[in-house]
Structures are given as C-alpha cells and as structure tokens.
Enzyme design. Structure first.
Site, PDB file in Angstrom:
ATOM      1  N   ASP A  10       0.726  -1.209  -0.356  1.00  0.00           N
ATOM      2  CA  ASP A  10      -0.493  -0.141   0.355  1.00  0.00           C
ATOM      3  C   ASP A  10       1.551   1.505  -0.160  1.00  0.00           C
ATOM      4  OD1 ASP A  10      -2.129   1.839   0.718  1.00  0.00           O
ATOM      5  OD2 ASP A  10      -2.106   1.763   2.329  1.00  0.00           O
ATOM      6  N   SER A  11       0.208   2.410  -0.292  1.00  0.00           N
ATOM      7  CA  SER A  11       1.302   3.427  -0.140  1.00  0.00           C
ATOM      8  C   SER A  11       1.464   3.949   1.487  1.00  0.00           C
ATOM      9  CB  SER A  11      -0.113   4.418  -0.393  1.00  0.00           C
ATOM     10  OG  SER A  11      -1.226   5.196   0.233  1.00  0.00           O
ATOM     11  N   TYR A  42      -0.693   8.223  -2.773  1.00  0.00           N
ATOM     12  CA  TYR A  42      -0.673   8.046  -3.958  1.00  0.00           C
ATOM     13  C   TYR A  42      -1.975   8.914  -4.640  1.00  0.00           C
ATOM     14  CZ  TYR A  42       2.147   4.119  -3.412  1.00  0.00           C
ATOM     15  OH  TYR A  42       4.080   3.167  -3.277  1.00  0.00           O
ATOM     16  N   GLY A  43      -3.375   9.005  -4.090  1.00  0.00           N
ATOM     17  CA  GLY A  43      -3.887   9.668  -4.565  1.00  0.00           C
ATOM     18  C   GLY A  43      -4.087  10.664  -5.309  1.00  0.00           C
ATOM     19  N   CYS A  73      -4.709  -0.877  -2.100  1.00  0.00           N
ATOM     20  CA  CYS A  73      -4.436   0.787  -2.526  1.00  0.00           C
ATOM     21  C   CYS A  73      -4.971   0.703  -3.730  1.00  0.00           C
ATOM     22  CB  CYS A  73      -2.741   0.329  -2.595  1.00  0.00           C
ATOM     23  SG  CYS A  73      -2.925   2.503  -3.277  1.00  0.00           S
ATOM     24  N   THR A  75      -5.786   3.565  -4.727  1.00  0.00           N
ATOM     25  CA  THR A  75      -5.642   4.359  -6.004  1.00  0.00           C
ATOM     26  C   THR A  75      -4.655   3.231  -6.813  1.00  0.00           C
ATOM     27  OG1 THR A  75      -4.991   6.202  -4.429  1.00  0.00           O
ATOM     28  CG2 THR A  75      -3.753   6.073  -5.815  1.00  0.00           C
ATOM     29  N   GLU A 152      -4.073   8.337   8.657  1.00  0.00           N
ATOM     30  CA  GLU A 152      -2.559   8.512   9.520  1.00  0.00           C
ATOM     31  C   GLU A 152      -1.811   9.353   9.874  1.00  0.00           C
ATOM     32  OE1 GLU A 152       0.053   6.744   7.704  1.00  0.00           O
ATOM     33  OE2 GLU A 152      -1.483   5.805   5.663  1.00  0.00           O
ATOM     34  N   CYS A 186     -10.866   2.987   0.048  1.00  0.00           N
ATOM     35  CA  CYS A 186      -9.276   2.720   0.038  1.00  0.00           C
ATOM     36  C   CYS A 186      -9.351   2.433   1.466  1.00  0.00           C
ATOM     37  CB  CYS A 186      -9.066   4.528   0.663  1.00  0.00           C
ATOM     38  SG  CYS A 186      -8.096   4.479   1.299  1.00  0.00           S
ATOM     39  N   THR A 187      -8.300   1.598   1.429  1.00  0.00           N
ATOM     40  CA  THR A 187      -8.015   0.487   3.056  1.00  0.00           C
ATOM     41  C   THR A 187      -7.679   1.103   4.127  1.00  0.00           C
ATOM     42  OG1 THR A 187      -5.264  -0.101   1.520  1.00  0.00           O
ATOM     43  CG2 THR A 187      -7.642  -1.572   1.394  1.00  0.00           C
ATOM     44  N   HIS A 188      -7.171   2.372   3.788  1.00  0.00           N
ATOM     45  CA  HIS A 188      -7.658   3.744   5.364  1.00  0.00           C
ATOM     46  C   HIS A 188      -8.862   3.435   5.980  1.00  0.00           C
ATOM     47  CE1 HIS A 188      -3.817   4.373   3.751  1.00  0.00           C
ATOM     48  NE2 HIS A 188      -2.706   5.303   4.301  1.00  0.00           N
TER      49      HIS A 188
END
Length: 269
Positions: A10-11, A42-43, A73, A75, A152, A186-188
């Site tokens: 992932d980013s 990355y988005g 990810c 993105t 994050e 988005c995996t966040h």
C-alpha cells in the site's frame, strides 16, 4: 501447497487493515508487507507516477520470493493497467473487483456510493466493475482527499470532531442520492468505520474493500492449490520507506493487535 509468503503493499499503512483480515482467515500464512510511507498518499499523484510507484512496490515484493501479490491500495488498484498486472510472474489481486462484487450482492436498490482518493474516483474503476456485474445499478462517487492524512495521523476516534466534519462533508452528496450501499474504496477507511456508520445513521451497508480483498486472496490460493501446509502460525515482515520509530504504535492500531514481526526501513528503486 506453497509455503512462500503472500506479498501485500500500500502507499502507507492502510493496507494493514487487509493484513489484519489475512491474519484472521489465513493464520498459517507468512506475509511480507510493504508500506510506501515516505511517499504516502498516492491518490493526489499523476497516473504515470502512480504506475511507476506501483511497479517499484511490486518489484520489491517479487524479489522477496512471494507466491502472490495483494495491492491493498485503492489508488493502485484502480490505476495499474491490466496489461501490467496480468503479466506478473505470480497471481495478483487488488481491491476493486472483490469490493464491487460484494457491493452488487448486498445492494437492495442498486444505489451504490464509492469513496476513495482523487485518483481512484477519477478512474471510475469501481463503477466499471460494478456495471459489468449488475446492469441495474446507479453509482455515485465522491473523492475524500483529506481522509488518508487524518488516518495516518491517528485521528480515527469516532468522536474526533475534525475527522467527523470531514467525513460528513464528503458524504453529504451521497446521502442526497439515497445510497443503500457504500464502498470504502481505500484501505485506510475501515479505521473510520464507526464514523461513517454514525453519519449514515446505520442505514447504509458499508463494504470494507480490504476485507473483501483478503477473501479474494484466500480464494485465489485455494483455486491454485497454493495454500501453506504450515501448522504453526505464520509470520509477518513489515517494510516501510520512512522512519520506523513510531511504526509499532501506529501499525498496531491498523492491525488491532501488537506488531510482532520484523520492521525494516527500505529504499525503493
């Protein structure tokens, strides 16, 4: 059987929500994780830059002798061309098709929302995938560029006022469209699951794209006879491109458990 590790990237650290699910459903598998924390997110990057970064991530994992790759990810999943992913020497799974399939199966009225990064929404990858599954659906998307930064930085509590206001702002256009299902593209975003639920008054089915992708990994390994025959718990190796001093604390939030594997700071070329 194949006892090599599963590669996940992932980013940043959002992909750890997919690793969390892999730990649950494939506890005997080894995992090599790469979080490009030095270049997250990355988005907001150009398509060309996203593809370059993704190829560097994939090259790193392949050098680790992994048996398959999960692009955890949104993105990358919505941007990396099929002609690249289909030519990899190992099976490749991303988060788009598994989440699209789940959303189409769960939506009663065919009114499906998608939230993700700017690049994810611009690609319309989720919309194309869902229209290929169900012809009667209506897809409504809205980019949420602030959410990766908020997650994050650990601002994930359901009562965090700043995060709540941001999510509410991003969801308003989708609420007006009377969506019945929402893909967290988005995996966040699963770290904000309760925040999304509260704002949607618990009336919209949320699709956790990382969870769907983890199930797709399991199905791919089963289909190809590549499951590990290991009887002891698998190990997870963590690799990041920025500092590792605070990694354990932050990663444990995404994983829902303490970090027990090795943590390495690496350079991508």
């Amino acid at each position: 059987m194949d006892n090599r590790a599963i590669g996940v990237f992932d980013s940043g650290l959002g992909g750890l929500t997919a690793v969390k699910e892999l730990h649950k459903i494939l506890p005997n598998e080894n995992i090599v994780y790469l979080g490009d924390t030095g270049r997250v997110p990355y988005g907001s990057r150009s398509r060309e830059t996203i593809i370059k970064y993704a190829q560097q991530d994939i090259d790193f994992l392949i050098k680790k002798d992994i048996k398959m790759i999960l692009a955890a990810c949104g993105t990358v999943s919505s941007t990396l061309p099929r002609e690249i992913s289909s030519k990899l020497p190992v099976p490749y799974v991303d988060i788009v098709l598994p989440a699209a399939q789940e959303a189409c199966a769960m939506s009663a009225r065919g009114r499906i929302g998608v939230v993700g990064t700017n690049a994810t929404l611009k690609s319309n990858a989720f919309g194309r995938a869902m229209r290929g599954i169900r012809s009667d659906i209506h897809v409504y998307g809205n980019p949420c560029p602030l959410l990766v930064h908020l997650v994050e930085n650990g601002m994930i509590e359901p009562d965090n006022q700043i995060t709540t206001l941001a999510v509410q702002m991003y969801l308003e256009p989708l609420i007006k469209e009377k969506i019945d299902t929402l893909i967290l593209g988005c995996t966040h975003y699963p770290l904000l699951y309760e925040t999304f639920n509260r704002i949607l008054d618990y009336k919209v089915t949320l699709i956790d794209s990382g969870q769907c992708a983890a199930k797709a990994v399991r199905n791919t390994l089963l289909k190809n006879g590549m499951l590990s025959d290991r009887t002891e718990p698998g190990t997870t190796e963590y690799n990041v491109t920025d500092e590792i001093e605070t990694f354990d604390k932050t990663a444990s939030i995404f994983l829902g458990e303490p970090v027990t594997g090795a943590v390495n700071r690496i350079e991508l070329l």
